[in-house]
Design an enzyme around this catalytic site. Structure first.
Site, PDB file in Angstrom:
ATOM      1  N   HIS A  41      -1.153   5.880  -1.672  1.00  0.00           N
ATOM      2  CA  HIS A  41      -0.743   6.074  -3.160  1.00  0.00           C
ATOM      3  C   HIS A  41       0.056   7.485  -3.341  1.00  0.00           C
ATOM      4  O   HIS A  41       0.397   7.786  -4.456  1.00  0.00           O
ATOM      5  CB  HIS A  41      -2.070   6.019  -4.003  1.00  0.00           C
ATOM      6  N   ASP A  98      -3.096  -3.227   1.898  1.00  0.00           N
ATOM      7  CA  ASP A  98      -4.159  -2.971   0.929  1.00  0.00           C
ATOM      8  C   ASP A  98      -4.252  -3.620  -0.361  1.00  0.00           C
ATOM      9  O   ASP A  98      -3.143  -4.159  -0.745  1.00  0.00           O
ATOM     10  CB  ASP A  98      -3.890  -1.171   0.773  1.00  0.00           C
ATOM     11  N   HIS A 153      -4.322  -2.571  -3.169  1.00  0.00           N
ATOM     12  CA  HIS A 153      -3.504  -1.912  -4.235  1.00  0.00           C
ATOM     13  C   HIS A 153      -2.085  -1.513  -3.845  1.00  0.00           C
ATOM     14  O   HIS A 153      -1.958  -1.516  -2.613  1.00  0.00           O
ATOM     15  CB  HIS A 153      -4.313  -0.477  -4.433  1.00  0.00           C
ATOM     16  N   ASP A 192      -9.655  -3.514   1.616  1.00  0.00           N
ATOM     17  CA  ASP A 192     -10.254  -3.684   0.398  1.00  0.00           C
ATOM     18  C   ASP A 192      -9.628  -5.053  -0.305  1.00  0.00           C
ATOM     19  O   ASP A 192      -9.963  -5.561  -1.323  1.00  0.00           O
ATOM     20  CB  ASP A 192     -10.137  -2.593  -0.508  1.00  0.00           C
TER      21      ASP A 192
END
Ligand code: SP5
Ligand code: ZN
Length: 352
Positions: A166, A202, A204, A292
Protein backbone atom coordinates in the site's frame (compact mmCIF):
# COMPACT_ATOMS: atom_id res chain seq x y z
CA UNK A 1 14.41 -21.17 -2.18
CA UNK A 2 16.38 -18.52 -0.33
CA UNK A 3 14.45 -16.86 2.49
CA UNK A 4 15.62 -13.42 3.62
CA UNK A 5 14.10 -12.79 7.03
CA UNK A 6 13.82 -9.45 8.73
CA UNK A 7 15.44 -9.94 12.13
CA UNK A 8 14.07 -6.55 13.28
CA UNK A 9 10.40 -7.33 12.62
CA UNK A 10 9.44 -7.10 16.30
CA UNK A 11 10.57 -3.47 16.49
CA UNK A 12 7.38 -2.37 14.74
CA UNK A 13 4.76 -3.32 17.33
CA UNK A 14 2.14 -0.59 17.33
CA UNK A 15 -0.76 -0.58 19.72
CA UNK A 16 -3.97 0.87 18.24
CA UNK A 17 -5.49 1.65 14.84
CA UNK A 18 -8.58 3.77 14.12
CA UNK A 19 -11.62 1.72 13.15
CA UNK A 20 -15.23 2.93 13.10
CA UNK A 21 -14.55 5.79 15.49
CA UNK A 22 -12.66 3.68 17.99
CA UNK A 23 -9.05 2.80 18.56
CA UNK A 24 -8.82 -1.00 18.26
CA UNK A 25 -5.77 -3.31 18.60
CA UNK A 26 -3.61 -3.40 15.47
CA UNK A 27 -4.27 -6.35 13.16
CA UNK A 28 -0.75 -6.27 11.77
CA UNK A 29 1.26 -7.73 14.69
CA UNK A 30 4.67 -9.37 15.23
CA UNK A 31 2.86 -12.64 16.08
CA UNK A 32 2.08 -13.03 12.37
CA UNK A 33 5.75 -13.57 11.58
CA UNK A 34 6.33 -15.63 14.72
CA UNK A 35 3.91 -18.14 13.19
CA UNK A 36 5.64 -18.16 9.80
CA UNK A 37 9.02 -18.76 11.45
CA UNK A 38 7.57 -21.54 13.63
CA UNK A 39 6.08 -23.24 10.55
CA UNK A 40 9.38 -22.89 8.70
CA UNK A 41 11.08 -24.67 11.62
CA UNK A 42 8.63 -27.58 11.09
CA UNK A 43 8.86 -27.52 7.27
CA UNK A 44 12.24 -26.14 6.17
CA UNK A 45 11.43 -25.29 2.55
CA UNK A 46 14.43 -22.99 2.29
CA UNK A 47 17.42 -21.72 4.24
CA UNK A 48 17.05 -18.50 6.25
CA UNK A 49 19.43 -15.66 5.39
CA UNK A 50 20.08 -12.17 6.66
CA UNK A 51 19.91 -9.42 4.03
CA UNK A 52 23.14 -8.23 2.41
CA UNK A 53 24.65 -5.32 4.39
CA UNK A 54 24.78 -2.47 1.87
CA UNK A 55 23.31 0.78 3.19
CA UNK A 56 24.34 2.85 0.15
CA UNK A 57 22.83 0.37 -2.30
CA UNK A 58 19.63 0.18 -0.28
CA UNK A 59 19.33 3.96 -0.03
CA UNK A 60 19.75 4.30 -3.79
CA UNK A 61 17.13 1.63 -4.45
CA UNK A 62 14.68 3.27 -2.02
CA UNK A 63 15.26 6.65 -3.66
CA UNK A 64 14.32 5.14 -7.01
CA UNK A 65 10.77 4.37 -5.82
CA UNK A 66 10.10 6.79 -2.94
CA UNK A 67 10.38 10.60 -2.77
CA UNK A 68 13.35 11.98 -0.80
CA UNK A 69 11.17 14.20 1.42
CA UNK A 70 9.00 11.17 2.28
CA UNK A 71 12.00 9.00 3.21
CA UNK A 72 13.52 11.85 5.27
CA UNK A 73 10.26 12.37 7.11
CA UNK A 74 9.74 8.69 7.89
CA UNK A 75 13.34 8.19 9.04
CA UNK A 76 13.06 11.07 11.55
CA UNK A 77 9.36 10.97 12.45
CA UNK A 78 9.67 9.26 15.81
CA UNK A 79 12.45 11.54 17.06
CA UNK A 80 10.48 14.60 15.95
CA UNK A 81 7.38 13.32 17.71
CA UNK A 82 9.21 12.78 20.99
CA UNK A 83 10.98 16.14 20.68
CA UNK A 84 7.58 17.84 20.48
CA UNK A 85 6.76 16.52 23.96
CA UNK A 86 8.68 13.84 25.87
CA UNK A 87 5.33 12.40 27.00
CA UNK A 88 4.68 11.46 23.36
CA UNK A 89 7.10 8.55 23.79
CA UNK A 90 4.27 6.59 25.40
CA UNK A 91 1.92 6.99 22.43
CA UNK A 92 2.14 5.87 18.80
CA UNK A 93 1.75 8.47 16.04
CA UNK A 94 -1.48 8.58 14.01
CA UNK A 95 -2.41 11.23 11.44
CA UNK A 96 -5.68 13.12 11.79
CA UNK A 97 -5.66 15.60 8.91
CA UNK A 98 -5.07 15.04 5.17
CA UNK A 99 -4.73 17.28 2.10
CA UNK A 100 -7.63 16.11 -0.09
CA UNK A 101 -8.60 17.49 -3.55
CA UNK A 102 -7.76 21.15 -3.98
CA UNK A 103 -5.32 21.31 -1.08
CA UNK A 104 -1.63 21.89 -1.76
CA UNK A 105 0.99 19.19 -1.45
CA UNK A 106 3.88 21.24 -2.88
CA UNK A 107 4.43 23.35 0.26
CA UNK A 108 5.93 21.17 2.98
CA UNK A 109 4.27 22.32 6.23
CA UNK A 110 6.31 23.00 9.35
CA UNK A 111 3.66 21.40 11.53
CA UNK A 112 4.38 17.77 12.36
CA UNK A 113 0.65 16.95 12.39
CA UNK A 114 0.33 18.40 8.90
CA UNK A 115 3.37 16.56 7.55
CA UNK A 116 2.30 13.16 8.86
CA UNK A 117 -1.06 13.76 7.18
CA UNK A 118 0.60 14.82 3.93
CA UNK A 119 2.61 11.58 3.85
CA UNK A 120 -0.21 9.14 4.71
CA UNK A 121 -3.70 8.10 3.61
CA UNK A 122 -5.33 6.45 6.61
CA UNK A 123 -5.48 6.46 10.42
CA UNK A 124 -4.91 2.73 10.65
CA UNK A 125 -1.13 2.66 10.29
CA UNK A 126 0.55 3.91 13.45
CA UNK A 127 4.20 4.94 13.41
CA UNK A 128 6.15 4.01 16.54
CA UNK A 129 9.73 3.99 17.79
CA UNK A 130 10.83 0.95 15.78
CA UNK A 131 8.80 1.47 12.61
CA UNK A 132 11.61 2.89 10.49
CA UNK A 133 14.20 0.32 11.60
CA UNK A 134 11.82 -2.58 10.94
CA UNK A 135 10.59 -1.23 7.59
CA UNK A 136 14.12 -0.43 6.39
CA UNK A 137 15.44 -3.87 7.30
CA UNK A 138 12.44 -5.36 5.49
CA UNK A 139 13.32 -3.34 2.42
CA UNK A 140 16.85 -4.73 2.68
CA UNK A 141 15.32 -8.23 2.65
CA UNK A 142 13.28 -7.44 -0.48
CA UNK A 143 16.36 -6.05 -2.18
CA UNK A 144 18.44 -9.09 -1.19
CA UNK A 145 15.77 -11.47 -2.48
CA UNK A 146 15.77 -9.62 -5.81
CA UNK A 147 19.58 -9.67 -5.98
CA UNK A 148 19.56 -13.43 -5.35
CA UNK A 149 17.14 -13.96 -8.24
CA UNK A 150 19.15 -11.58 -10.43
CA UNK A 151 22.13 -13.84 -9.66
CA UNK A 152 20.23 -16.85 -11.08
CA UNK A 153 18.44 -18.18 -7.97
CA UNK A 154 15.07 -19.61 -9.13
CA UNK A 155 13.14 -18.12 -6.21
CA UNK A 156 13.61 -16.02 -3.09
CA UNK A 157 11.24 -14.86 -0.36
CA UNK A 158 11.41 -11.62 1.65
CA UNK A 159 9.96 -12.70 4.99
CA UNK A 160 9.16 -9.40 6.59
CA UNK A 161 6.71 -7.09 8.25
CA UNK A 162 5.47 -4.40 8.22
CA UNK A 163 4.08 -5.15 4.72
CA UNK A 164 4.66 -2.84 1.77
CA UNK A 165 2.20 -2.91 -1.13
CA UNK A 166 0.00 0.00 0.00
CA UNK A 167 3.00 2.37 0.37
CA UNK A 168 3.31 4.74 -2.60
CA UNK A 169 5.96 7.15 -3.83
CA UNK A 170 5.34 9.55 -0.92
CA UNK A 171 2.73 8.02 1.34
CA UNK A 172 2.22 5.27 3.90
CA UNK A 173 -1.03 3.52 4.82
CA UNK A 174 -2.64 0.09 5.04
CA UNK A 175 0.05 -0.93 7.60
CA UNK A 176 2.72 -0.31 4.89
CA UNK A 177 5.64 2.17 4.93
CA UNK A 178 8.20 1.09 2.32
CA UNK A 179 7.05 -0.78 -0.78
CA UNK A 180 9.00 -4.03 -0.69
CA UNK A 181 7.48 -5.51 -3.87
CA UNK A 182 8.20 -2.32 -5.83
CA UNK A 183 11.72 -2.26 -4.43
CA UNK A 184 12.27 -5.86 -5.55
CA UNK A 185 10.94 -5.04 -9.04
CA UNK A 186 13.16 -1.95 -9.31
CA UNK A 187 16.18 -3.93 -8.09
CA UNK A 188 15.58 -6.60 -10.75
CA UNK A 189 15.35 -3.83 -13.37
CA UNK A 190 18.62 -2.33 -12.14
CA UNK A 191 20.37 -5.71 -12.31
CA UNK A 192 19.76 -6.85 -15.84
CA UNK A 193 16.05 -7.55 -16.29
CA UNK A 194 14.63 -5.45 -19.14
CA UNK A 195 11.07 -6.13 -18.01
CA UNK A 196 9.55 -7.23 -14.72
CA UNK A 197 6.03 -8.13 -13.67
CA UNK A 198 4.48 -7.69 -10.22
CA UNK A 199 1.57 -9.98 -9.38
CA UNK A 200 -0.24 -8.89 -6.20
CA UNK A 201 -2.38 -11.63 -4.64
CA UNK A 202 -3.09 -9.88 -1.32
CA UNK A 203 -6.82 -9.42 -0.59
CA UNK A 204 -6.40 -5.66 -0.88
CA UNK A 205 -5.54 -3.74 -4.03
CA UNK A 206 -1.80 -3.01 -4.30
CA UNK A 207 -2.39 0.71 -4.71
CA UNK A 208 1.13 1.77 -3.77
CA UNK A 209 2.78 -0.51 -6.30
CA UNK A 210 0.32 0.51 -9.00
CA UNK A 211 0.97 4.20 -8.37
CA UNK A 212 4.76 3.82 -8.33
CA UNK A 213 4.80 2.16 -11.77
CA UNK A 214 1.68 3.69 -13.33
CA UNK A 215 3.51 5.69 -16.00
CA UNK A 216 6.07 2.97 -16.86
CA UNK A 217 5.91 0.09 -19.34
CA UNK A 218 9.00 -1.77 -18.05
CA UNK A 219 7.16 -2.98 -14.92
CA UNK A 220 3.78 -4.63 -15.43
CA UNK A 221 1.57 -4.42 -12.34
CA UNK A 222 -1.27 -6.93 -11.90
CA UNK A 223 -3.49 -7.08 -8.80
CA UNK A 224 -6.27 -9.51 -7.80
CA UNK A 225 -8.28 -8.03 -4.95
CA UNK A 226 -11.55 -7.24 -3.26
CA UNK A 227 -13.56 -4.76 -5.33
CA UNK A 228 -12.67 -1.25 -4.12
CA UNK A 229 -16.35 -0.24 -4.32
CA UNK A 230 -16.72 -2.06 -1.00
CA UNK A 231 -13.20 -3.05 0.09
CA UNK A 232 -10.17 -1.19 1.42
CA UNK A 233 -8.33 0.86 0.07
CA UNK A 234 -11.55 2.00 -1.70
CA UNK A 235 -10.13 4.79 -3.86
CA UNK A 236 -8.05 2.79 -6.36
CA UNK A 237 -8.07 -0.69 -7.88
CA UNK A 238 -10.88 -0.50 -10.45
CA UNK A 239 -10.73 -2.50 -13.69
CA UNK A 240 -10.53 0.62 -15.88
CA UNK A 241 -7.14 1.67 -14.45
CA UNK A 242 -4.84 0.55 -17.25
CA UNK A 243 -1.77 2.77 -16.79
CA UNK A 244 -0.98 6.17 -18.28
CA UNK A 245 1.41 7.60 -20.85
CA UNK A 246 4.17 5.12 -21.63
CA UNK A 247 2.60 2.84 -19.00
CA UNK A 248 -0.77 2.59 -20.72
CA UNK A 249 -1.62 -1.11 -20.86
CA UNK A 250 0.96 -2.06 -18.22
CA UNK A 251 -1.46 -2.15 -15.28
CA UNK A 252 -4.18 -4.76 -14.83
CA UNK A 253 -6.70 -4.79 -12.00
CA UNK A 254 -8.88 -7.84 -11.40
CA UNK A 255 -11.37 -6.76 -8.72
CA UNK A 256 -13.55 -9.54 -7.28
CA UNK A 257 -16.61 -9.26 -5.05
CA UNK A 258 -16.47 -9.94 -1.32
CA UNK A 259 -17.43 -13.61 -0.89
CA UNK A 260 -15.47 -14.81 -3.95
CA UNK A 261 -14.78 -18.59 -3.90
CA UNK A 262 -11.42 -20.24 -4.47
CA UNK A 263 -12.64 -21.50 -7.87
CA UNK A 264 -13.40 -17.99 -9.10
CA UNK A 265 -10.23 -16.64 -7.53
CA UNK A 266 -8.05 -19.17 -9.40
CA UNK A 267 -9.80 -18.23 -12.66
CA UNK A 268 -8.81 -14.61 -12.04
CA UNK A 269 -5.27 -15.79 -11.26
CA UNK A 270 -5.14 -17.37 -14.72
CA UNK A 271 -6.17 -14.06 -16.29
CA UNK A 272 -3.43 -12.29 -14.30
CA UNK A 273 -0.80 -14.85 -15.30
CA UNK A 274 -1.86 -14.58 -18.96
CA UNK A 275 -1.12 -10.84 -18.77
CA UNK A 276 2.25 -11.61 -17.17
CA UNK A 277 3.10 -14.05 -19.98
CA UNK A 278 2.00 -11.54 -22.63
CA UNK A 279 4.15 -8.84 -21.07
CA UNK A 280 7.29 -10.90 -21.79
CA UNK A 281 7.42 -14.52 -20.73
CA UNK A 282 11.04 -14.63 -19.58
CA UNK A 283 10.86 -11.57 -17.30
CA UNK A 284 11.21 -12.19 -13.56
CA UNK A 285 8.02 -12.15 -11.51
CA UNK A 286 7.56 -10.40 -8.18
CA UNK A 287 4.68 -11.82 -6.14
CA UNK A 288 3.21 -9.61 -3.42
CA UNK A 289 2.09 -12.48 -1.22
CA UNK A 290 -0.76 -11.66 1.13
CA UNK A 291 -2.67 -14.56 2.65
CA UNK A 292 -5.62 -12.40 3.77
CA UNK A 293 -7.57 -14.17 0.98
CA UNK A 294 -7.95 -16.99 3.57
CA UNK A 295 -11.54 -17.85 4.50
CA UNK A 296 -10.80 -17.25 8.19
CA UNK A 297 -9.27 -13.81 7.76
CA UNK A 298 -10.92 -11.36 10.18
CA UNK A 299 -10.83 -8.28 7.92
CA UNK A 300 -11.25 -9.80 4.44
CA UNK A 301 -13.90 -11.61 2.40
CA UNK A 302 -12.52 -14.32 0.07
CA UNK A 303 -12.77 -18.06 0.72
CA UNK A 304 -9.39 -19.67 0.08
CA UNK A 305 -8.47 -22.62 2.30
CA UNK A 306 -5.07 -23.85 3.46
CA UNK A 307 -4.73 -26.33 0.56
CA UNK A 308 -5.38 -23.57 -1.95
CA UNK A 309 -2.07 -21.97 -0.97
CA UNK A 310 -0.24 -25.16 -1.99
CA UNK A 311 -2.00 -24.88 -5.39
CA UNK A 312 -1.02 -21.22 -5.64
CA UNK A 313 2.64 -22.06 -5.05
CA UNK A 314 2.50 -24.88 -7.62
CA UNK A 315 0.90 -22.59 -10.18
CA UNK A 316 3.53 -19.90 -9.65
CA UNK A 317 6.28 -22.48 -10.18
CA UNK A 318 4.63 -23.72 -13.38
CA UNK A 319 5.03 -20.27 -14.93
CA UNK A 320 8.67 -21.27 -15.31
CA UNK A 321 9.65 -17.74 -14.25
CA UNK A 322 12.19 -16.76 -11.63
CA UNK A 323 10.16 -15.47 -8.68
CA UNK A 324 10.71 -13.01 -5.82
CA UNK A 325 7.99 -13.15 -3.17
CA UNK A 326 7.37 -10.45 -0.59
CA UNK A 327 5.30 -10.99 2.55
CA UNK A 328 2.21 -8.76 2.63
CA UNK A 329 -1.07 -9.15 4.57
CA UNK A 330 -2.82 -12.03 6.38
CA UNK A 331 -4.52 -11.49 9.74
CA UNK A 332 -5.84 -14.91 10.77
CA UNK A 333 -2.70 -14.89 12.89
CA UNK A 334 -2.55 -18.56 13.92
CA UNK A 335 -3.03 -19.71 10.30
CA UNK A 336 -0.64 -17.28 8.60
CA UNK A 337 2.34 -19.62 9.06
CA UNK A 338 0.69 -22.67 7.50
CA UNK A 339 -0.76 -20.66 4.62
CA UNK A 340 2.48 -18.84 3.73
CA UNK A 341 4.65 -21.96 4.01
CA UNK A 342 2.11 -23.85 1.89
CA UNK A 343 2.78 -21.39 -0.94
CA UNK A 344 6.53 -21.90 -0.60
CA UNK A 345 6.23 -25.70 -0.31
CA UNK A 346 3.88 -25.89 -3.31
CA UNK A 347 6.34 -23.81 -5.30
CA UNK A 348 9.34 -25.97 -4.40
CA UNK A 349 7.44 -29.22 -5.09
CA UNK A 350 6.44 -28.07 -8.58
CA UNK A 351 9.75 -26.32 -9.33
CA UNK A 352 11.42 -29.75 -8.97
C1 SP5 B 1 -1.19 -5.10 3.83
C2 SP5 B 1 -2.65 -5.15 4.14
O1 SP5 B 1 -3.26 -6.20 4.02
N1 SP5 B 1 -3.22 -4.02 4.59
C3 SP5 B 1 -4.61 -3.99 4.88
C4 SP5 B 1 -5.01 -2.72 5.54
C5 SP5 B 1 -6.46 -2.76 5.92
N2 SP5 B 1 -6.75 -1.69 6.81
C6 SP5 B 1 -8.17 -1.49 7.04
C7 SP5 B 1 -8.66 -2.44 8.07
C8 SP5 B 1 -10.12 -2.34 8.28
C9 SP5 B 1 -10.51 -3.22 9.44
N3 SP5 B 1 -11.77 -3.78 9.21
C10 SP5 B 1 -12.21 -4.61 10.30
C11 SP5 B 1 -13.41 -5.37 9.89
C12 SP5 B 1 -13.89 -6.21 11.05
N4 SP5 B 1 -15.06 -6.94 10.67
ZN1 ZN C 1 -4.22 -7.08 2.52
Amino acid sequence: MKIFRNALYRRHDARLEMYRGRLVPCHETPARLDHVLAELARRPVGALHDPVPDDAGLDAALAAIHAPRYLDFLAGAWDEWVALDPANAGTDILPAVWPVRGFRADVLPESFAARIGLFSFDAGSPVMAGTWAAAREGAACARSAALAVAAAERAAFALTRPPGHHAGPDFFGGYCFLNNAALAAQTLRDHGAARVAVLDVDYHHGNGTQTIFYGRDDVLTVSLHGDPRTEYPFFLGHADERGEGAGLGANLNLPLPRGTSATTWFEALEAGLAAVAAHRAEAPLVVALGVDTFEGDPISGFHLRADDYLRLGERLARTGLPVVLTMEGGYAVAEVGVNVVNVLEGFMAAAG
